[in-house]
Scaffold this active site. Structure first.
Site, PDB file in Angstrom:
ATOM      1  N   HIS A  69       0.838  -1.355  -0.040  1.00  0.00           N
ATOM      2  CA  HIS A  69       0.101  -0.015  -0.036  1.00  0.00           C
ATOM      3  C   HIS A  69       0.824   1.194   0.016  1.00  0.00           C
ATOM      4  O   HIS A  69       1.889   1.263   0.707  1.00  0.00           O
ATOM      5  CB  HIS A  69      -1.004   0.151   1.095  1.00  0.00           C
ATOM      6  CG  HIS A  69      -1.916   1.016   1.333  1.00  0.00           C
ATOM      7  ND1 HIS A  69      -1.250   2.272   1.842  1.00  0.00           N
ATOM      8  CD2 HIS A  69      -3.221   1.166   1.117  1.00  0.00           C
ATOM      9  CE1 HIS A  69      -2.441   3.036   2.002  1.00  0.00           C
ATOM     10  NE2 HIS A  69      -3.461   2.601   1.605  1.00  0.00           N
ATOM     11  N   ARG A 109      -2.327   1.083  -4.818  1.00  0.00           N
ATOM     12  CA  ARG A 109      -2.393  -0.550  -4.388  1.00  0.00           C
ATOM     13  C   ARG A 109      -2.541  -0.901  -5.904  1.00  0.00           C
ATOM     14  O   ARG A 109      -3.093  -0.116  -6.714  1.00  0.00           O
ATOM     15  CB  ARG A 109      -3.455  -0.794  -3.782  1.00  0.00           C
ATOM     16  CG  ARG A 109      -3.671  -0.630  -2.207  1.00  0.00           C
ATOM     17  CD  ARG A 109      -4.613  -1.427  -1.592  1.00  0.00           C
ATOM     18  NE  ARG A 109      -5.626  -0.624  -1.069  1.00  0.00           N
ATOM     19  CZ  ARG A 109      -6.743  -1.179  -0.401  1.00  0.00           C
ATOM     20  NH1 ARG A 109      -7.116  -2.302  -0.518  1.00  0.00           N
ATOM     21  NH2 ARG A 109      -7.584  -0.310   0.228  1.00  0.00           N
ATOM     22  N   LYS A 124      -6.057  -0.446  -8.185  1.00  0.00           N
ATOM     23  CA  LYS A 124      -6.798   0.417  -7.734  1.00  0.00           C
ATOM     24  C   LYS A 124      -6.894   1.727  -8.464  1.00  0.00           C
ATOM     25  O   LYS A 124      -5.899   1.870  -9.460  1.00  0.00           O
ATOM     26  CB  LYS A 124      -6.585   0.801  -6.172  1.00  0.00           C
ATOM     27  CG  LYS A 124      -6.696  -0.559  -5.203  1.00  0.00           C
ATOM     28  CD  LYS A 124      -8.136  -0.613  -4.395  1.00  0.00           C
ATOM     29  CE  LYS A 124      -8.257   0.625  -3.512  1.00  0.00           C
ATOM     30  NZ  LYS A 124      -9.541   0.677  -2.920  1.00  0.00           N
ATOM     31  N   ASP A 128      -4.854   8.474  -7.261  1.00  0.00           N
ATOM     32  CA  ASP A 128      -5.339   9.328  -6.185  1.00  0.00           C
ATOM     33  C   ASP A 128      -4.184  10.498  -5.959  1.00  0.00           C
ATOM     34  O   ASP A 128      -2.967  10.091  -5.880  1.00  0.00           O
ATOM     35  CB  ASP A 128      -5.553   8.633  -5.054  1.00  0.00           C
ATOM     36  CG  ASP A 128      -6.081   9.499  -3.670  1.00  0.00           C
ATOM     37  OD1 ASP A 128      -5.815  10.687  -3.855  1.00  0.00           O
ATOM     38  OD2 ASP A 128      -6.804   9.045  -2.792  1.00  0.00           O
ATOM     39  N   CYS A 170      -2.948  12.153  -3.621  1.00  0.00           N
ATOM     40  CA  CYS A 170      -2.362  11.906  -2.554  1.00  0.00           C
ATOM     41  C   CYS A 170      -0.933  10.980  -2.826  1.00  0.00           C
ATOM     42  O   CYS A 170      -0.022  11.158  -2.179  1.00  0.00           O
ATOM     43  CB  CYS A 170      -3.163  11.560  -1.108  1.00  0.00           C
ATOM     44  SG  CYS A 170      -3.509   9.966  -1.077  1.00  0.00           S
ATOM     45  N   TYR A 171      -1.365  10.016  -3.595  1.00  0.00           N
ATOM     46  CA  TYR A 171      -0.046   9.094  -3.707  1.00  0.00           C
ATOM     47  C   TYR A 171       0.968   9.786  -4.891  1.00  0.00           C
ATOM     48  O   TYR A 171       2.036   9.142  -4.894  1.00  0.00           O
ATOM     49  CB  TYR A 171      -0.744   8.003  -4.500  1.00  0.00           C
ATOM     50  CG  TYR A 171      -1.548   7.180  -3.438  1.00  0.00           C
ATOM     51  CD1 TYR A 171      -1.181   6.602  -2.214  1.00  0.00           C
ATOM     52  CD2 TYR A 171      -2.878   6.855  -3.696  1.00  0.00           C
ATOM     53  CE1 TYR A 171      -1.808   6.084  -1.286  1.00  0.00           C
ATOM     54  CE2 TYR A 171      -3.473   6.116  -2.901  1.00  0.00           C
ATOM     55  CZ  TYR A 171      -3.088   5.755  -1.629  1.00  0.00           C
ATOM     56  OH  TYR A 171      -4.055   5.118  -0.492  1.00  0.00           O
ATOM     57  N   ASP A 217      -8.378  14.404  -4.714  1.00  0.00           N
ATOM     58  CA  ASP A 217      -7.924  12.933  -5.123  1.00  0.00           C
ATOM     59  C   ASP A 217      -7.924  13.024  -6.479  1.00  0.00           C
ATOM     60  O   ASP A 217      -7.086  12.514  -7.037  1.00  0.00           O
ATOM     61  CB  ASP A 217      -9.319  12.034  -4.288  1.00  0.00           C
ATOM     62  CG  ASP A 217      -9.000  10.858  -4.660  1.00  0.00           C
ATOM     63  OD1 ASP A 217      -8.601  10.391  -5.740  1.00  0.00           O
ATOM     64  OD2 ASP A 217     -10.010   9.887  -4.085  1.00  0.00           O
ATOM     65  N   ASP A 231      -9.681  19.022   0.123  1.00  0.00           N
ATOM     66  CA  ASP A 231      -9.490  19.131   1.576  1.00  0.00           C
ATOM     67  C   ASP A 231      -8.214  19.210   1.712  1.00  0.00           C
ATOM     68  O   ASP A 231      -7.275  19.208   0.878  1.00  0.00           O
ATOM     69  CB  ASP A 231     -10.085  17.751   1.930  1.00  0.00           C
ATOM     70  CG  ASP A 231      -9.516  16.466   1.469  1.00  0.00           C
ATOM     71  OD1 ASP A 231      -8.105  16.367   1.608  1.00  0.00           O
ATOM     72  OD2 ASP A 231     -10.040  15.523   1.120  1.00  0.00           O
ATOM     73  N   HIS A 267      -5.625  16.255   0.793  1.00  0.00           N
ATOM     74  CA  HIS A 267      -5.036  16.169  -0.259  1.00  0.00           C
ATOM     75  C   HIS A 267      -4.359  17.413  -0.855  1.00  0.00           C
ATOM     76  O   HIS A 267      -3.456  17.364  -1.820  1.00  0.00           O
ATOM     77  CB  HIS A 267      -6.339  15.799  -1.139  1.00  0.00           C
ATOM     78  CG  HIS A 267      -6.698  14.400  -1.343  1.00  0.00           C
ATOM     79  ND1 HIS A 267      -7.668  13.832  -0.266  1.00  0.00           N
ATOM     80  CD2 HIS A 267      -6.346  13.344  -1.759  1.00  0.00           C
ATOM     81  CE1 HIS A 267      -7.883  12.839  -0.499  1.00  0.00           C
ATOM     82  NE2 HIS A 267      -7.072  12.152  -1.258  1.00  0.00           N
TER      83      HIS A 267
END
Lengths: 521, 343
Positions: A258, A316, A319, A322, A324-325, A401, A408, A411
């Site tokens: 993750h 992941r 998935k 996003d 944030c990654y 995201d 937010d 993010h």
């Protein structure tokens, strides 16, 4: 202007749809509309032109800081220092300083979160916890200073250390809080704080490298924790001198690879190198634990999405991307490069490259060429910047995201940090490490072997973590230098200036100023 | 949730006589905090009374009610969870009833860490209590509950890691026995569910070995067969390829054992099959070939073989960087540099 050919084939489904491929296709349909070259209408208002909407993001952060957060943020009531850190570090990355009064209020608020028994809490009157401790100390690195009410000297390091030790588990891991869970996020938070505040000891770190190594999964990334039960021997069965943990017993990872855990585990692994170098010599019985850097690199680079996903990162396998990654995984590639020994080894860069930032988007063919010349990083820096600029910005300010989600705090920071990590290359510099090591040259070396090792550990922690510097001439800005963000330290996610400031204080060293700083204000 | 309407009707703690003996503690005192949250009156009221309770150390039935109310408004309030757990233990409350109460909360707040950790504490406490005749029924019931939750959210990270912990902690053959078929059911629904693939690896290899699975070559054969079948259904599925790599590395099996299988997936056209080869299932007609993961796999076989085959690996990496997987061009170039440096 010549159009760049983009390969926007969707992710193959092999004529065999499943819930994963269905939601993936829906996401790709949204994202492909953000790709600039597929625009049929030049004035399509849902798109932006790749400019970082600096002002609206600043307004978003400022509103949160000054006016506060709406009621839906009640879910963050136990994460109050995080809200402060995300906001303050957002300003730092955007290159905005804070006035004294705001700093004062931030320091007072953060100190109100310190628990009488050590560590920081998610809110006043809550229990101390590793995650808010990290967020509060990091926020204090940004706004604090030495002296009375400066915030730094009011951190109770002795109690904080005792709090850390009280969370220690037999398998080398730490609870995040009393009666709470174990996971590698907590360990990252603990190691960051212990490194910054000069609190490392062999007692604190014993067994932790082995625990981190045990969390790596067959995919190469890391899971949340590992199961200790089969390795912990019954105390009655242990011969004197034998370790409590059976090194041959399985300690399988709990949860799949993750992005968040992988960043935390990789950064922890780097934080632990000074301890491994100081306390694990080849003659000792305990073999040094290892991680598989090759499979880690493979996993992290494979998390970058396709062109149709604008090169954003997933957290992941299978998935969705996003924003944030961008930091957790994009930033992690930078950490792995550091582990692999990438760095300031090649100082050659031509004049045209160093002024590349001024050339902006003049010619795309030329630009592509330059990217290839200058860029030896192992992920696609250009594509990641595009994801954040084209898909990560909310028109009303703040970052997201993915569209059509709302912005937010979380993010906003991790998209900005990820964008910064894609613009700048910050890697370990041998030259800087030598400069830092020289700060110990007049130091008396203790006679006592234990003291000697402890001094070596702390010196190594200081010089290693502050050796990460921006490589000059390797910065690249999609959309031109108007989109430039400050470089952020790959381990701390603070500017190099802030990292140096707090560590210089707690290690009692004066860091000589460099001719060219990586964070120009 | 029926409970929510109750919440709205419920009087504030400051209006309830039975709480009159508790002094509510405001959050920030003598300080104008930065970045404040605008709380609802109910939340502000409950947390002020909670701070009041913590300051006196009270552990009582009404504390259970108060912490439940806070958790329902903010399930991430870890202090409320911890204090609730400490109160349950202090009062010697029946933990099986607590577990029941938590079922609804877990379903409602699936994505919260604390929901799952609380269950773990309860199961551990139930296990450690000498009076509970056997913890196995509780663990079995818990496994069934987790299965229900995974039907709702089949990739929930906390739920999966909790399931893995439960299996290991109780480590009972009755718990492990249904796991492979559970995974297969989930992968039938979604062959790309990476959480399920990871769980399979955990079940097959995590413990070392399972009872009745002492014949490891047979287990490897079963896993290879299953994985190859899944790849043939949907070749461009990185979860299945990662699993394949994982089991080979775990068992120290050379990648080259899979060469004839992988060859079926690297050309642009599905291979003509005159003879049905059950060992090496071919891609279906709708497969989109060549499959990037198969190309990567074949390059690894070439690299491991060494000598003049390294050049073949380099050709594949070039084709990945230039054509089939351009996003990772830098990574493939790195692989080429590394291979050249070590050959």
């Amino acid at each position: 202007m010549a159009k760049v050919e983009r390969d926007i084939r969707p992710t193959p489904t092999d004529g065999y749809p499943s819930p994963t491929s269905t939601i993936q296709a829906q996401t790709e349909n949204i994202l492909r509309n953000r790709i600039p070259s597929t625009s049929t209408l030049p004035s399509d208002s849902t798109k932006n032109d790749g400019t970082l909407q600096r002002n609206s993001h600043l307004q978003f952060l400022l509103r949160n800081l000054v006016q506060g957060f709406p009621a839906r943020y009640v879910s963050q009531d136990a994460s109050q220092p995080w809200l402060i850190f995300w906001t303050l570090q957002g300003f730092s990355v955007l290159g905005v300083g804070l006035d004294e009064q705001t700093k004062r209020r931030a320091i007072d608020t953060l100190l109100a979160l310190q628990h009488p028994d050590g560590g920081f809490c998610g809110g006043p009157g809550q229990f101390p916890h590793l995650l808010p401790t990290y967020a509060a100390v990091s926020a204090l690195a940004i706004v604090g200073k030495p002296g009375e009410n400066g915030g730094w000297d009011q951190i109770d390091r002795k109690k904080c250390y005792d709090f850390f030790m009280s969370l220690k588990q037999p398998d080398g891991s730490f609870l995040v809080s009393h009666d709470a869970e174990v996971d590698v996020r907590g360990i990252y938070c603990l190691l960051t704080v212990a490194t910054m505040l000069n609190m490392l000891t062999p007692e604190l770190l014993e067994g932790t490298p082995e625990f981190i190594a045990s969390c790596q999964t067959y995919e190469g990334g890391f899971g949340s924790a590992s199961f200790p039960g089969w390795a912990i021997r019954d105390k009655d069965d242990i011969e004197p001198g034998e370790p409590l943990l059976d090194p041959s017993a399985p300690r399988p990872p709990l949860g799949e690879a993750h992005g968040g855990y992988t960043f935390c585990a990789t950064a922890s692994w780097i934080y632990l190198q000074p301890y491994l170098r100081t306390y694990y010599d080849s003659s000792s019985a305990a073999a040094a634990p290892k991680i598989n850097t090759k499979s880690l690199l493979r996993w992290a680079t494979h998390m970058q999405g396709l062109e149709i996903e604008l090169g954003g990162f997933k957290g992941r396998t299978n998935k969705l991307v996003d924003g944030c990654y961008s930091w957790w995984v994009g930033g992690c590639v930078g950490l792995v490069e550091g582990l692999l020994g990438f760095g300031h080894s090649n100082p050659l860069h031509s004049e045209s490259q160093s002024k590349g930032e001024d050339e902006g988007m003049k010619g795309e063919d030329k630009e592509n060429e330059e990217w290839d010349d200058v860029d030896d990083s192992l992920f696609n820096r250009k594509a990641l910047q595009e994801y954040i600029l084209y898909a990560g910005q909310h028109p009303a300010g703040g970052l997201v995201d993915k569209p059509p989600k709302v912005a937010d705090s979380y993010h906003t920071l991790y998209c900005l940090s990820g964008l910064s990590a894609a613009q700048h290359r910050v890697t370990p510099s041998t030259a800087q490490k030598i400069v830092l090591q020289s700060l110990w040259k007049d130091e008396e070396v203790p006679d006592d072997e234990t003291e000697k090792k402890l001094q070596a550990l702390r010196k190594e922690a200081f010089t290693s973590s502050l050796s990460w510097l921006e490589e000059e001439g390797t910065e690249k800005y999609v959309g031109g230098s108007q989109n430039r963000l400050n470089a952020t330290h790959p381990l701390f996610n603070l500017t190099v200036t802030h990292s140096e400031g707090i560590m210089a204080h707690f290690y009692g060293r004066q860091i000589p100023s460099r001719a060219s700083r990586s964070t120009k204000k | 949730m029926p409970r929510n309407s109750d919440d709205e009707d419920r009087k504030l703690y400051s209006e309830r006589p039975e709480w009159a003996d508790v002094t509510p503690v405001p959050q920030y005192q003598g300080l104008n905090p930065i970045a404040p949250i605008f709380y609802t009156p109910q939340y502000k009221d409950a947390t002020e009374y909670f701070r009041g309770v913590i300051s006196t150390g009270e552990k009582s039935e009404r504390v259970l009610e108060l912490t439940e109310a806070i958790i329902r408004m903010n399930p991430a309030h870890y202090t409320a969870w911890q204090y609730r757990y400490q109160t349950l233990i202090a009062l010697k409350s029946p933990l099986d009833l607590e577990l029941k109460l938590m079922d609804g909360i877990a379903i409602q707040f699936l994505k919260t860490y604390q929901v799952w950790h609380h269950r773990r504490l309860l199961l551990t406490a139930l296990h450690d209590t000498p009076s509970s005749s056997s913890s196995q029924p509780a663990a079995l019931a818990e496994l069934a509950f987790i299965s229900r939750v995974l039907m709702v959210d089949s990739k929930n990270y906390h739920t999966w890691s909790y399931r893995q912990w439960l299996l290991s902690y109780f480590d009972d053959v009755h718990l492990w026995t249904g796991e492979i078929s559970f995974v297969e059911r989930l992968l039938e629904e979604d062959v790309r569910n990476n959480s399920a693939w990871h769980h399979r690896f955990f079940v097959v290899f995590g413990r070392g070995q399972q009872q009745g699975e002492e014949d490891r070559p047979e287990v490897l054969k079963r896993e290879l067969g299953y994985t190859k079948d899944q790849i043939s259904l949907a070749p461009n599925n990185p979860s299945a390829w990662n699993y394949l790599r994982g089991i080979l590395e775990q068992t120290k099996t050379p990648f080259s054992n899979l060469e004839s299988f992988v060859q079926l997936y690297v050309s642009s056209e599905p291979p003509k099959q005159d003879i049905l080869d059950l060992e090496n299932p071919a891609p279906g007609e709708s497969a989109e070939l060549p499959c990037v993961a198969a190309l990567e796999f074949l390059a690894d076989i070439h690299e491991q073989a060494g000598a003049d085959r390294v050049q073949k690996a380099i050709e594949i990496w070039k084709s990945l960087g230039d054509k089939y997987d351009t996003m990772r061009k830098k990574y493939w170039e790195y692989r080429i540099r590394e291979a050249l440096a070590s050959s």
